[in-house]
Enzyme design. Structure first.
Site, PDB file in Angstrom:
ATOM      1  N   PHE A   1     -53.844   0.032  40.553  1.00  0.00           N
ATOM      2  CA  PHE A   1     -53.119  -0.708  39.527  1.00  0.00           C
ATOM      3  C   PHE A   1     -51.819  -1.304  40.059  1.00  0.00           C
ATOM      4  CE2 PHE A   1     -56.017   1.749  36.925  1.00  0.00           C
ATOM      5  CZ  PHE A   1     -56.483   0.755  36.082  1.00  0.00           C
TER       6      PHE A   1
ATOM      7  N   ASN B   1     -48.808  -1.596  39.050  1.00  0.00           N
ATOM      8  CA  ASN B   1     -47.552  -0.848  39.036  1.00  0.00           C
ATOM      9  C   ASN B   1     -47.479   0.250  40.094  1.00  0.00           C
ATOM     10  OD1 ASN B   1     -49.393   0.781  37.720  1.00  0.00           O
ATOM     11  ND2 ASN B   1     -47.969   1.451  36.150  1.00  0.00           N
TER      12      ASN B   1
ATOM     13  N   TYR C   1     -60.304  -6.507  36.865  1.00  0.00           N
ATOM     14  CA  TYR C   1     -59.210  -7.458  36.675  1.00  0.00           C
ATOM     15  C   TYR C   1     -59.233  -8.669  37.613  1.00  0.00           C
ATOM     16  CZ  TYR C   1     -57.167  -3.749  33.867  1.00  0.00           C
ATOM     17  OH  TYR C   1     -56.944  -2.800  32.907  1.00  0.00           O
TER      18      TYR C   1
ATOM     19  N   ASN D   1     -43.704  -5.836  38.068  1.00  0.00           N
ATOM     20  CA  ASN D   1     -43.909  -4.402  38.319  1.00  0.00           C
ATOM     21  C   ASN D   1     -44.507  -4.095  39.692  1.00  0.00           C
ATOM     22  OD1 ASN D   1     -42.773  -3.503  35.916  1.00  0.00           O
ATOM     23  ND2 ASN D   1     -44.705  -3.745  34.809  1.00  0.00           N
TER      24      ASN D   1
ATOM     25  N   ASP E   1     -48.284 -13.354  41.346  1.00  0.00           N
ATOM     26  CA  ASP E   1     -48.212 -14.260  40.203  1.00  0.00           C
ATOM     27  C   ASP E   1     -46.764 -14.384  39.748  1.00  0.00           C
ATOM     28  OD1 ASP E   1     -48.697 -11.411  39.425  1.00  0.00           O
ATOM     29  OD2 ASP E   1     -48.302 -12.184  37.421  1.00  0.00           O
TER      30      ASP E   1
ATOM     31  N   HIS F   1     -52.864 -11.974  36.628  1.00  0.00           N
ATOM     32  CA  HIS F   1     -52.071 -11.030  37.420  1.00  0.00           C
ATOM     33  C   HIS F   1     -52.630 -10.865  38.836  1.00  0.00           C
ATOM     34  CE1 HIS F   1     -48.520  -8.745  36.906  1.00  0.00           C
ATOM     35  NE2 HIS F   1     -49.020  -7.590  36.529  1.00  0.00           N
TER      36      HIS F   1
END
Length: 186
Positions: free
Chosen positions: A63, A65, A12, A111, A90, A17
């Protein structure tokens, strides 16, 4: 402590994000530091000296979250309170190329921030550096939008805003001892 929120680096890194991690990489480069993976903190870390303060930099490699797990683990290890942490993330409400500093309690639907607040289990104001990524036209596309790569022009705007923020902050010496003590940013 300064934290750039992210999803796992390999998959990612280039997504909207992860602009928080882009900021930390740029900041580390500015100070000629290399981030190293520290599994006990679930992320990549280094430290920099700013006006004789040792500042920990962190990019979670888990991740979004569950970024709070990484942030809380490092903060607990070094005895750092949430109001002494600057979170870089972000922001859908700001256009690409726009950045703002905010001091408040809340997550505004983000999140990563939500998980950090829950991990510390305290209602306390903290610093957030919001980097604009824009917003998709359709609300139902937010998830896919933040997990996609910005356009070439958006990426240039975002990276330029990060570079400008770092240069301006340290060129103007905004982070002087008086403000550090007064605001408890770090």
């Amino acid at each position: 402590m300064i934290v750039g929120l992210s999803n796992p680096k390999e998959e990612y890194h280039n997504t909207r994000h992860n602009v928080g991690s882009w900021y930390i990489y740029a900041l580390a480069k500015y100070f000629l530091k290399i981030l190293k993976e520290e599994k006990k903190f679930f992320g990549f870390t280094t430290s920099v000296i700013i006006n004789s303060y040792s500042i920990r930099l962190l990019i979670p490699n888990i991740f979004m979250n569950i970024n709070g797990k990484s942030v809380f683990k490092m903060a607990s290890f070094y005895n750092i309170n949430l109001n002494e942490i600057l979170i870089i993330h972000d922001d859908l409400e700001l256009k690409p190329g726009v950045f703002k500093l905010k001091y408040s309690f809340g997550h505004n639907g983000h999140n990563g921030l939500r998980n950090i607040i829950n991990s510390f289990n305290k209602k306390v104001n903290f610093y957030r550096f919001r980097i604009g990524i824009g917003r998709p036209k359709n609300k139902d596309q937010v998830s896919s939008f933040v997990l996609s790569k910005p356009t070439k022009s958006e990426k240039i705007l975002i990276k330029n805003s990060i570079a400008d923020a770092i240069k301006t902050t340290f060129r103007l010496n905004i982070l002087n001892n008086h403000q550090l003590k007064k605001s408890s940013i770090f």
